[in-house]
Each structure stands twice: as C-alpha cells, then as structure tokens.
Design a protein around this motif. Structure first.
Motif, PDB file in Angstrom:
ATOM      1  N   SER A   1      44.738  42.720  39.311  1.00  0.00           N
ATOM      2  CA  SER A   1      43.924  43.908  39.581  1.00  0.00           C
ATOM      3  C   SER A   1      42.443  43.557  39.616  1.00  0.00           C
ATOM      4  O   SER A   1      42.015  42.550  39.032  1.00  0.00           O
ATOM      5  CB  SER A   1      44.168  44.971  38.508  1.00  0.00           C
ATOM      6  OG  SER A   1      43.596  44.561  37.280  1.00  0.00           O
TER       7      SER A   1
ATOM      8  N   ALA B   1      42.762  49.397  38.260  1.00  0.00           N
ATOM      9  CA  ALA B   1      44.138  48.964  38.510  1.00  0.00           C
ATOM     10  C   ALA B   1      44.402  48.609  39.972  1.00  0.00           C
ATOM     11  O   ALA B   1      45.490  48.120  40.288  1.00  0.00           O
ATOM     12  CB  ALA B   1      45.112  50.055  38.064  1.00  0.00           C
ATOM     13  N   ASP B   2      43.451  48.833  40.867  1.00  0.00           N
ATOM     14  CA  ASP B   2      43.659  48.511  42.280  1.00  0.00           C
ATOM     15  C   ASP B   2      43.913  47.019  42.452  1.00  0.00           C
ATOM     16  O   ASP B   2      43.310  46.181  41.762  1.00  0.00           O
ATOM     17  CB  ASP B   2      42.440  48.911  43.117  1.00  0.00           C
ATOM     18  CG  ASP B   2      42.290  50.412  43.280  1.00  0.00           C
ATOM     19  OD1 ASP B   2      43.216  51.152  42.884  1.00  0.00           O
ATOM     20  OD2 ASP B   2      41.239  50.847  43.789  1.00  0.00           O
ATOM     21  N   GLY B   3      44.768  46.686  43.396  1.00  0.00           N
ATOM     22  CA  GLY B   3      45.072  45.292  43.679  1.00  0.00           C
ATOM     23  C   GLY B   3      43.919  44.595  44.383  1.00  0.00           C
ATOM     24  O   GLY B   3      43.178  45.208  45.150  1.00  0.00           O
TER      25      GLY B   3
END
Length: 152
Positions: A2, A87-89
């Motif tokens: 992340s 939490a974004d990839g």
C-alpha cells in the motif's frame, strides 16, 4: 503493498491563508520543494486542500512580478486535489498519478486527514528496490544451479 507503507510521513504543511512568500521561506527552511496546503479554520485542520510547489511560486508569482501582499497560498492551488488513501495499492496509485499528470500526492487516512506524502521519488525508490530484489533472486538461482549441477 500500500502507499501508506512507502509514503513519507514527515510532511510540511502551510495554511491556505499564509502568504506565498511565507511558503517560499518555509520551503527554504525545511529544504522541501512543495508544501501541502491545509485549511486550519476547518473542523479537520489536517485535511489537505492543495499543494504549492517551488515551481508554482516561480511561474505564477515571480515571473509575473505579483506583489507580495496580493496572494495567499490558497489562491494559487489547483481547484481539485488528487489524494490517495493509506490502503490504496502502489500500482493503482501510479496509474492515477500518471493519468492526472501529478508528481506528488497527499496520502490521507480514513477520516480524510493528512498522514503522508507520496512523491515520484518515493515511487522510484520503491521500484528500484523491487528490481534489486529480482536481480538478487536471479543471482541466487544461478548460484544454486552451479552448486547443484557442477560442470560435467
């Protein structure tokens, strides 16, 4: 992985009402090329509302010889701010940055409060580290091959 794992957590912020010259002094004193602009009067004082860069100051202020008292940092930020959630990839975030043509991205928590900054430098380091891991894997595989299968 992340973006929250690779972003810089030490972010320099400035209030949107601060002068552009205060922004320039802050960049110089903190040795940074950008500041995250926040609205300290809001209910969430660490909610990012924009980014101001050293290039913004040169192109928008100095090159046009704008008087010091004429503008605040909030006057020169883009109307829309692209952010990433912790939490974004990483790869999805890179695609969003590329699509929008941005090199810096404030990272926010679930409440929308600033918790980091993701820059192209952070991403290049991450990718270089990943590539180094792949090179080590190839070398280890080659060594294992030599150790288990000696020349005939």
């Amino acid at each position: 992985m992340s973006v929250g794992e690779i972003c810089n957590r030490d972010v320099v912020v400035i209030d949107r009402k601060a002068s552009v010259y205060e922004a320039a002094r802050m960049m110089r004193n903190q040795h940074v090329g950008s500041l995250v602009v926040v609205d300290e009067d809001s209910n969430t004082p660490m909610k990012p509302v924009g980014i101001v860069t050293d290039r913004d100051l040169v192109v928008e202020i100095m090159a046009k010889e704008v008087p010091e008292e004429a503008l605040a940092t909030g006057d020169i930020i883009a109307p829309e701010l692209l952010t990433a959630r912790e939490a974004d990839g990483v790869w999805e975030t890179i695609m969003r940055m590329r699509a929008m043509g941005v090199r810096r991205l404030p990272v926010v928590n679930l409440g929308g409060n600033l918790c980091g900054m993701l820059t192209m430098d952070d991403l290049l380091k991450f990718i270089a580290d990943e590539m180094s891991d792949l090179v080590r894997l190839v070398r280890r595989e080659q060594k294992r091959e030599q150790d288990t299968r000696p020349p005939a």
